[in-house]
Design a protein around this motif. Structure first.
Motif, short mmCIF file in Angstrom:
data_model
loop_
_atom_site.label_atom_id
_atom_site.label_comp_id
_atom_site.label_asym_id
_atom_site.label_seq_id
_atom_site.Cartn_x
_atom_site.Cartn_y
_atom_site.Cartn_z
N ASN A 1 -15.53 -1.36 1.38
CA ASN A 1 -15.61 0.10 1.56
C ASN A 1 -16.04 0.48 2.97
O ASN A 1 -16.53 1.59 3.19
CB ASN A 1 -16.54 0.72 0.54
N TRP B 1 -9.59 9.70 3.68
CA TRP B 1 -10.09 8.33 3.64
C TRP B 1 -8.93 7.43 3.22
O TRP B 1 -8.02 7.85 2.50
CB TRP B 1 -11.23 8.18 2.63
N PRO C 1 -8.73 9.97 -1.45
CA PRO C 1 -9.83 9.41 -2.23
C PRO C 1 -11.18 9.82 -1.67
O PRO C 1 -11.28 10.40 -0.59
CB PRO C 1 -9.61 7.90 -2.10
N TYR D 1 -4.53 3.44 -3.22
CA TYR D 1 -4.58 4.85 -3.59
C TYR D 1 -3.30 5.31 -4.29
O TYR D 1 -3.34 6.04 -5.29
CB TYR D 1 -4.84 5.71 -2.36
N SER E 1 -13.39 4.76 1.14
CA SER E 1 -12.41 3.79 1.63
C SER E 1 -12.38 2.55 0.74
O SER E 1 -13.36 2.21 0.08
CB SER E 1 -12.77 3.36 3.06
N PHE E 2 -11.26 1.87 0.78
CA PHE E 2 -11.12 0.56 0.16
C PHE E 2 -10.04 -0.18 0.90
O PHE E 2 -8.88 0.21 0.90
CB PHE E 2 -10.76 0.67 -1.32
N ASP E 3 -10.43 -1.27 1.57
CA ASP E 3 -9.47 -2.03 2.37
C ASP E 3 -9.83 -3.51 2.29
O ASP E 3 -10.79 -3.96 2.92
CB ASP E 3 -9.51 -1.56 3.83
N ASN F 1 0.81 -1.23 0.00
CA ASN F 1 0.00 0.00 0.00
C ASN F 1 0.84 1.28 0.00
O ASN F 1 0.30 2.38 -0.09
CB ASN F 1 -0.98 0.01 1.17
N ARG G 1 -7.50 4.24 1.16
CA ARG G 1 -7.60 3.22 0.12
C ARG G 1 -6.26 2.51 0.06
O ARG G 1 -5.20 3.15 -0.09
CB ARG G 1 -7.91 3.82 -1.24
#
Length: 371
Positions: free
Chosen positions: A326, A289, A312, A294, A315-317, A76, A291
């Motif tokens: 999300n 947020w 972003p 990202y 969220s994205f995890d 990440n 991600r």
């Protein structure tokens, strides 16, 4: 980052019966080219409390290479990409217990950890269809690092994290603990919402993720740590992290040296901008947020330095199977006193992760900026 290095948020613990488990070669070449550039030593400018804000340092802004392609970097953090941020003032230290206490005295503010959790904020962090817990299960409290008596496998963080009723910023390890004689330590057990409330009162704001990383680097181009490329500087530690040469993580028995915790803000030398403890001691909330992808998204579409990114839109995890991808997560930066070479290498300027904005923890605090 590996799933074993993630702490399941307090919501999963509270929902009755749910157990706690508390881009390629181009980027690498760009990183090498950036590292070879000559740099100018930054000038430390501290606010005087008259014309400039007291307790803050000036961060001049500029173009830098954000993220890392280093061998220690998690996915990440990749790839590196050029970002431009304008100048800003930043708190020299984390917000301390004394500072937060003043805020509470003047406003009567009640933190997230001191309130009974709202089921709607819990539900969004759980697998779809999870039923509400029985009445009385949702109680005020927070996540606390409890450690273990002996070495354990590092694939189940429920062994060293626990949701503790009565834990809050005044009682970071639970109702029997206190912050007496720790007024200068970073305040912890504060949620993202708590940090935002304090920021509004103080006339400041949380830093963006880009601002935070630029400030943490202190003028060093792509250095591995906030102080340089070697973990020790002239044989000395430069941050409060878990030293596995002294005891294995997460052992905290008296025989192994007692519990780990924060140190007083400013224990270690400042970075190039005069900022203290940008890594280690306690994680720090950022405004964005989170991600996991990202940086890859940013690098893919960038044709030059990205101007003052604000993060972003959602969220994205994907790190927790079964949890919505999300589910709300805000960026946290800097690592803490728990980070170590065997489990968590997040005491680096590029390290990042996401955290439930309504989940206070005993190793998570914040600092603010002003423009």
């Amino acid at each position: 980052m590996p799933s074993t290095d993630l702490k399941r948020n307090r919501r999963r613990l509270l929902a009755g019966g749910i157990s706690l488990a508390a881009v390629g070669a181009g980027g690498a070449l760009g990183w090498q080219a950036w590292r070879s550039r000559a740099t100018q030593a930054p000038r430390v400018i501290l606010g005087d409390g008259i014309d400039t804000p007291k307790g803050m340092a000036w961060v001049p802004g500029g173009v830098f290479l954000m993220g890392s392609d280093h061998k220690l970097a998690y996915a990440n953090e990749r790839p590196t990409h050029q970002v431009k941020v304008p100048g800003f003032w930043m708190d020299v230290t984390h917000v301390t217990n004394d500072q937060f206490a003043q805020f509470v005295r003047e406003t009567g503010y009640v933190t997230t950890a001191e309130q009974v959790p709202d089921w709607e904020t819990v539900r969004v962090q759980l697998p779809p269809g999870t039923p509400p817990p029985p009445e009385g299960v949702l109680v005020a409290g927070a996540m606390v690092f409890i450690g273990t008596d002996t070495p354990v496998r590092l694939d189940d963080y429920s062994r060293w994290w626990r949701y503790v009723p009565g834990a809050d910023w005044r009682h970071p390890q639970g109702p029997d603990s206190s912050i007496e004689d720790k007024g200068g330590h970073p305040v912890v057990q504060v949620s993202y919402a708590d940090a935002q409330a304090y920021a509004k009162w103080a006339g400041k704001r949380l830093p963006t993720e880009a601002e935070w990383e630029f400030a943490a680097r202190g003028g060093l181009e792509q250095a591995t740590y906030a102080w340089g490329d070697e973990l020790l500087a002239e044989g000395s530690r430069q941050a409060n992290y878990w030293d596995t040469t002294e005891r294995p993580f997460p052992v905290v028995s008296p025989r192994a040296g007692g519990a780990a915790s924060t140190l007083e803000a400013g224990t270690f030398p400042p970075n190039g901008y005069g900022l203290l403890d940008m890594t280690g001691n306690a994680w720090q909330w950022a405004a964005d947020w989170y991600r996991a992808d990202y940086f890859a998204q940013q690098a893919k579409h960038a044709s030059g330095p990205i101007n003052n990114p604000q993060g972003p839109n959602e969220s994205f995890d994907p790190s927790e199977p079964g949890v919505p991808l999300n589910a709300p997560r805000r960026v946290i930066r800097g690592g803490s006193f728990l980070c170590n070479e065997d489990y968590c290498l997040s005491y680096r300027p590029s390290a990042r992760r996401g955290s439930d904005p309504y989940s206070p923890m005993s190793h998570l605090g914040f600092r603010l900026v002003k423009t």
